[in-house]
Design an enzyme around this catalytic site. Structure first.
Site, PDB file in Angstrom:
ATOM      1  N   HIS A   7       0.462  -0.854   0.301  1.00 19.43           N
ATOM      2  CA  HIS A   7      -0.322  -0.325  -0.325  1.00 19.43           C
ATOM      3  C   HIS A   7       0.287   1.184   0.367  1.00 19.43           C
ATOM      4  CE1 HIS A   7       0.561  -0.704   4.249  1.00 19.43           C
ATOM      5  NE2 HIS A   7       1.108   0.098   4.400  1.00 19.43           N
ATOM      6  N   HIS A  79       4.216   7.055   3.977  1.00 14.39           N
ATOM      7  CA  HIS A  79       5.092   6.081   3.652  1.00 14.39           C
ATOM      8  C   HIS A  79       4.569   4.776   2.428  1.00 14.39           C
ATOM      9  CE1 HIS A  79       1.794   4.208   6.819  1.00 14.39           C
ATOM     10  NE2 HIS A  79       2.531   2.671   5.683  1.00 14.39           N
ATOM     11  N   GLU A 130       8.139   0.701   4.830  1.00 11.71           N
ATOM     12  CA  GLU A 130       7.450  -0.133   5.396  1.00 11.71           C
ATOM     13  C   GLU A 130       7.268  -1.572   5.300  1.00 11.71           C
ATOM     14  OE1 GLU A 130       2.772   0.100   6.162  1.00 11.71           O
ATOM     15  OE2 GLU A 130       3.042  -1.427   7.848  1.00 11.71           O
TER      16      GLU A 130
HETATM   17 CO    CO Z   1       0.993   1.341   5.982  1.00  8.77          CO
END
Ligand code: CO
Length: 134
Positions: A7, A79, A130
């Site tokens: 994502h 992020h 991440e």
């Molecule tokens: Co995230």
């Protein structure tokens, strides 16, 4: 080592307004809000055919995205999340190469119930990264 883009996360000051923008202006289907006190955020996910968008709103006073929103009052990209097969092996390889892992380096359980870690933006072209074990 990294796999699929899981994502892209966007920090927002008002989750309801951002949800409405994605639903109404962009015609997306948006999940119900999920509070993640351990991460200091409330999140919704938008499922796209090839990835997801995560909208993040600060939760609590020590929210890690509060400062980001102070600097970016309209919100902004916060992020990117890449999938890895083995988060401990990925962490150890990155640390051995000099990358900084945020926090104490122990994976936390993220919004999808899977272990996640964050890598310092200074080591990754100014972008918070991440890693999620899938
Ligand atoms: Co995230």
């Amino acid at each position: 080592m990294i796999g699929r883009l899981n994502h892209v996360a966007i920090a927002v000051g008002n989750l309801a307004a951002a949800t409405s923008t994605y639903r109404n202006a962009l015609g997306a289907s948006v999940s119900a809000p999920q509070a993640l006190p351990e991460h200091g955020v409330t999140v919704v996910f938008i499922e796209l055919p090839n990835t997801k968008i995560e909208l993040l709103e600060p939760l609590g006073e020590a929210s890690p995205i509060a400062k980001f929103l102070e600097k970016n009052p309209d919100g902004g990209m916060h992020h990117v999340c890449y999938e890895v097969d083995d988060i401990i092996a990925a962490r150890d390889k990155l640390k051995a190469g000099g990358a900084r892992v945020i926090g104490d380096g122990t994976p936390k359980i993220g919004a999808h119930g899977k272990p996640v870690l964050f890598l310092h933006p200074k080591d990754f072209n100014g972008t918070l990264v991440e890693l999620e074990q899938v």
